[in-house]
Design a protein around this motif. Structure first.
Motif, PDB file in Angstrom:
ATOM      1  N   LEU A   1      42.030  44.529  40.536  1.00 19.68           N
ATOM      2  CA  LEU A   1      40.577  44.500  40.343  1.00 19.68           C
ATOM      3  C   LEU A   1      40.207  44.793  38.895  1.00 19.68           C
ATOM      4  O   LEU A   1      39.364  44.114  38.299  1.00 19.68           O
ATOM      5  CB  LEU A   1      39.927  45.513  41.281  1.00 19.68           C
ATOM      6  CG  LEU A   1      38.447  45.324  41.620  1.00 19.68           C
ATOM      7  CD1 LEU A   1      38.178  43.908  42.086  1.00 19.68           C
ATOM      8  CD2 LEU A   1      38.036  46.327  42.686  1.00 19.68           C
ATOM      9  N   LEU A   2      40.848  45.789  38.314  1.00 21.49           N
ATOM     10  CA  LEU A   2      40.573  46.124  36.922  1.00 21.49           C
ATOM     11  C   LEU A   2      41.027  45.004  35.981  1.00 21.49           C
ATOM     12  O   LEU A   2      40.388  44.752  34.953  1.00 21.49           O
ATOM     13  CB  LEU A   2      41.262  47.442  36.556  1.00 21.49           C
ATOM     14  CG  LEU A   2      40.715  48.690  37.258  1.00 21.49           C
ATOM     15  CD1 LEU A   2      41.528  49.922  36.868  1.00 21.49           C
ATOM     16  CD2 LEU A   2      39.239  48.899  36.896  1.00 21.49           C
TER      17      LEU A   2
ATOM     18  N   LEU B   1      40.295  41.657  31.881  1.00 20.33           N
ATOM     19  CA  LEU B   1      41.030  40.560  31.271  1.00 20.33           C
ATOM     20  C   LEU B   1      40.521  39.186  31.703  1.00 20.33           C
ATOM     21  O   LEU B   1      40.765  38.196  30.989  1.00 20.33           O
ATOM     22  CB  LEU B   1      42.523  40.668  31.607  1.00 20.33           C
ATOM     23  CG  LEU B   1      43.208  41.963  31.171  1.00 20.33           C
ATOM     24  CD1 LEU B   1      44.667  41.970  31.619  1.00 20.33           C
ATOM     25  CD2 LEU B   1      43.115  42.149  29.663  1.00 20.33           C
ATOM     26  N   GLY B   2      39.837  39.113  32.844  1.00 21.08           N
ATOM     27  CA  GLY B   2      39.341  37.829  33.316  1.00 21.08           C
ATOM     28  C   GLY B   2      37.914  37.537  32.920  1.00 21.08           C
ATOM     29  O   GLY B   2      37.581  36.419  32.492  1.00 21.08           O
ATOM     30  N   VAL B   3      37.047  38.539  33.030  1.00 23.67           N
ATOM     31  CA  VAL B   3      35.629  38.346  32.716  1.00 23.67           C
ATOM     32  C   VAL B   3      35.405  37.895  31.272  1.00 23.67           C
ATOM     33  O   VAL B   3      34.520  37.060  31.019  1.00 23.67           O
ATOM     34  CB  VAL B   3      34.833  39.636  33.010  1.00 23.67           C
ATOM     35  CG1 VAL B   3      33.412  39.555  32.448  1.00 23.67           C
ATOM     36  CG2 VAL B   3      34.791  39.890  34.524  1.00 23.67           C
TER      37      VAL B   3
ATOM     38  N   PHE C   1      45.485  36.522  43.495  1.00 20.70           N
ATOM     39  CA  PHE C   1      44.345  35.879  42.849  1.00 20.70           C
ATOM     40  C   PHE C   1      44.134  36.430  41.445  1.00 20.70           C
ATOM     41  O   PHE C   1      43.835  35.671  40.510  1.00 20.70           O
ATOM     42  CB  PHE C   1      43.074  36.079  43.672  1.00 20.70           C
ATOM     43  CG  PHE C   1      41.841  35.548  42.978  1.00 20.70           C
ATOM     44  CD1 PHE C   1      41.573  34.188  42.952  1.00 20.70           C
ATOM     45  CD2 PHE C   1      40.962  36.414  42.326  1.00 20.70           C
ATOM     46  CE1 PHE C   1      40.458  33.691  42.287  1.00 20.70           C
ATOM     47  CE2 PHE C   1      39.840  35.925  41.673  1.00 20.70           C
ATOM     48  CZ  PHE C   1      39.595  34.561  41.653  1.00 20.70           C
ATOM     49  N   ALA C   2      44.284  37.733  41.274  1.00 23.06           N
ATOM     50  CA  ALA C   2      44.138  38.332  39.944  1.00 23.06           C
ATOM     51  C   ALA C   2      45.179  37.744  38.993  1.00 23.06           C
ATOM     52  O   ALA C   2      44.885  37.459  37.822  1.00 23.06           O
ATOM     53  CB  ALA C   2      44.291  39.850  40.028  1.00 23.06           C
TER      54      ALA C   2
ATOM     55  N   CYS D   1      46.129  35.115  34.351  1.00 23.59           N
ATOM     56  CA  CYS D   1      47.263  34.521  33.641  1.00 23.59           C
ATOM     57  C   CYS D   1      47.191  32.997  33.509  1.00 23.59           C
ATOM     58  O   CYS D   1      47.901  32.422  32.677  1.00 23.59           O
ATOM     59  CB  CYS D   1      48.574  34.888  34.338  1.00 23.59           C
ATOM     60  SG  CYS D   1      48.918  36.663  34.337  1.00 23.59           S
ATOM     61  N   ILE D   2      46.358  32.337  34.309  1.00 21.07           N
ATOM     62  CA  ILE D   2      46.301  30.876  34.267  1.00 21.07           C
ATOM     63  C   ILE D   2      44.906  30.376  33.924  1.00 21.07           C
ATOM     64  O   ILE D   2      44.703  29.706  32.909  1.00 21.07           O
ATOM     65  CB  ILE D   2      46.770  30.282  35.609  1.00 21.07           C
ATOM     66  CG1 ILE D   2      48.234  30.627  35.844  1.00 21.07           C
ATOM     67  CG2 ILE D   2      46.571  28.761  35.621  1.00 21.07           C
ATOM     68  CD1 ILE D   2      48.787  30.124  37.147  1.00 21.07           C
ATOM     69  N   HIS D   3      43.925  30.726  34.752  1.00 16.69           N
ATOM     70  CA  HIS D   3      42.587  30.163  34.560  1.00 16.69           C
ATOM     71  C   HIS D   3      41.937  30.632  33.262  1.00 16.69           C
ATOM     72  O   HIS D   3      41.519  29.810  32.435  1.00 16.69           O
ATOM     73  CB  HIS D   3      41.698  30.514  35.755  1.00 16.69           C
ATOM     74  CG  HIS D   3      40.274  30.089  35.571  1.00 16.69           C
ATOM     75  ND1 HIS D   3      39.893  28.765  35.512  1.00 16.69           N
ATOM     76  CD2 HIS D   3      39.132  30.823  35.400  1.00 16.69           C
ATOM     77  CE1 HIS D   3      38.590  28.696  35.330  1.00 16.69           C
ATOM     78  NE2 HIS D   3      38.105  29.922  35.259  1.00 16.69           N
ATOM     79  N   ALA D   4      41.830  31.943  33.077  1.00 14.03           N
ATOM     80  CA  ALA D   4      41.147  32.475  31.900  1.00 14.03           C
ATOM     81  C   ALA D   4      41.827  32.073  30.588  1.00 14.03           C
ATOM     82  O   ALA D   4      41.156  31.622  29.656  1.00 14.03           O
ATOM     83  CB  ALA D   4      41.019  33.995  32.004  1.00 14.03           C
TER      84      ALA D   4
END
Length: 293
Positions: A7-8, A13-15, A172-173, A178-181
Motif C-alpha cells: 500500500l505504501l 512510488l506509484g502516485v 498489483f502493487a 514496477c511496470i505501469h508507472a
C-alpha cells in the motif's frame, strides 16, 4: 506487513507518475492563461476527481465496475505501440483478470474493502469476464504464432507468476510500481513535445510538488473513512486512484497527437464545462485580454 508495504509503495512510488499531469498541461495552458494556468488546470482536474469520490459513496458497485473497466483500457493503451483494441484489452486486463482467477475470494475481500460493501465472493460477471479474457489472451498468442517475439512474453509471464504466488494487493502493487508507472514516466520524460520541462534527470523533482499535495489531500480525507487503520487507508488509496484516473486518462487523450496550439484543448474545455469551471477559464481569458489591451 507485506500488505502495508504494498500500500505504501502504491502511494509513494506509484502516485507520482500521475503527478506529472501538471507538466503535461503547462505548455498548453500557460501560453494562454499566464500565471493562472495552474488554477485553470487544477480546478477541473480536482473537480472531476471529487465527482468520482462522491460516486464511490452514492453508487459503489457501479463505480467499482467503471473503475475496473477504465483501468483495463488505461493499462493497455499506455503500452507503447499498442493500437489494436483487442490487444489493449488483453494487455490491460492482466492485473485485473489474473487475481480474479487465481485468488477470487481474496480479490473480493479487497474490492469489498475498497467499495465498502458486502462482497463474500467475487461477482460472477467479473469472474466470467476474467475467464473470457483468459481465452482471448490464449487465442491472441496462438494467432501471433511463431512470428510473435518471445521477448514480449517475458513481462506477462513474470506478472502471471506474481499474481499466482502473491496476494492480489501485493502483486498489483508490483505491477503498478514496477511496470505501469515507470513506463508512463519514461514516455513523458523522453517526449519534449508533451512535457518540455521534464527530463529523465529531473522527473522525480518535477513530480514532488503535486505528489505532496496529493498526499496532503489524502491525509485530510482519511478521517472520513471507517474501519481499521489498514482498511481505511486501502479504501482511500484505491478510491483516490480511481478519482485521479478519470482526469488523468482525459489529459492523456488530449495530449497524445495534439498540435502545439495556444488555445485550451477542446476536451479539457468540456471537462471544465462539466463541473462549471469554464467560468474560471472565461475570466482568465478576459483578464488576459485586458492585459494585452
Amino acid at each position: 506487513m507485506a500488505a502495508w508495504g504494498a500500500l505504501l509503495a502504491i502511494i509513494l512510488l506509484g502516485v507520482p507518475h500521475g503527478a506529472l499531469d501538471g507538466e503535461i498541461a503547462r505548455p498548453y495552458l500557460r501560453t494562454r492563461y499566464g500565471r493562472l494556468w495552474f488554477v485553470v488546470f487544477a480546478v477541473p482536474y480536482l473537480g472531476l476527481a471529487a465527482m468520482v469520490l462522491l460516486a464511490w459513496h452514492i453508487a459503489p458497485g457501479l463505480t467499482l465496475a467503471s473503475f475496473l473497466a477504465g483501468s483495463v483500457w488505461h493499462f493497455g493503451s499506455d503500452r507503447p505501440g499498442q493500437a489494436n483494441p483487442l490487444g489493449v484489452v488483453i494487455t490491460g486486463g492482466l492485473p485485473i483478470a489474473l487475481p480474479s482467477l487465481f485468488h477470487p475470494v481474496a480479490t473480493a475481500k479487497v474490492f469489498a474493502t475498497v467499495a465498502q460493501v458486502a462482497m463474500p465472493e467475487l461477482p460472477q460477471l467479473l469472474f466470467g469476464c476474467s475467464l473470457a479474457w483468459l481465452g482471448a489472451a490464449l487465442l491472441w498468442r496462438v494467432r501471433l504464432g511463431p512470428s510473435g517475439r518471445l521477448g514480449d512474453l517475458r513481462v506477462p509471464a513474470i506478472m502471471a507468476a506474481a499474481f499466482f504466488l502473491l496476494t492480489p494487493l501485493v502483486a498489483f502493487a508490483l505491477y503498478f510500481v514496477c511496470i505501469h508507472a515507470p513506463e508512463h514516466v519514461r514516455q513523458i520524460s523522453h517526449d519534449p513535445a508533451r512535457a518540455p520541462r521534464v527530463t529523465p534527470r529531473n522527473v522525480v523533482l518535477r513530480s514532488l510538488p503535486v505528489t505532496g499535495l496529493t498526499v496532503l489531500i489524502g491525509a485530510m480525507l482519511l478521517p472520513f473513512y471507517g474501519g481499521s487503520g489498514f482498511d481505511r487507508l486501502l479504501a482511500l488509496t484505491i478510491q483516490g486512484l480511481a478519482a485521479l484516473t478519470l482526469p488523468h486518462m482525459l489529459l492523456e487523450r488530449v495530449s497524445h497527437g495534439r498540435p502545439q496550439a495556444a488555445g485550451t484543448p477542446v476536451l479539457y474545455r468540456r471537462a471544465c464545462d462539466a463541473i462549471g469551471a469554464s467560468r474560471l477559464a472565461d475570466a482568465a481569458d478576459a483578464n488576459l485580454g485586458r492585459r494585452r489591451a
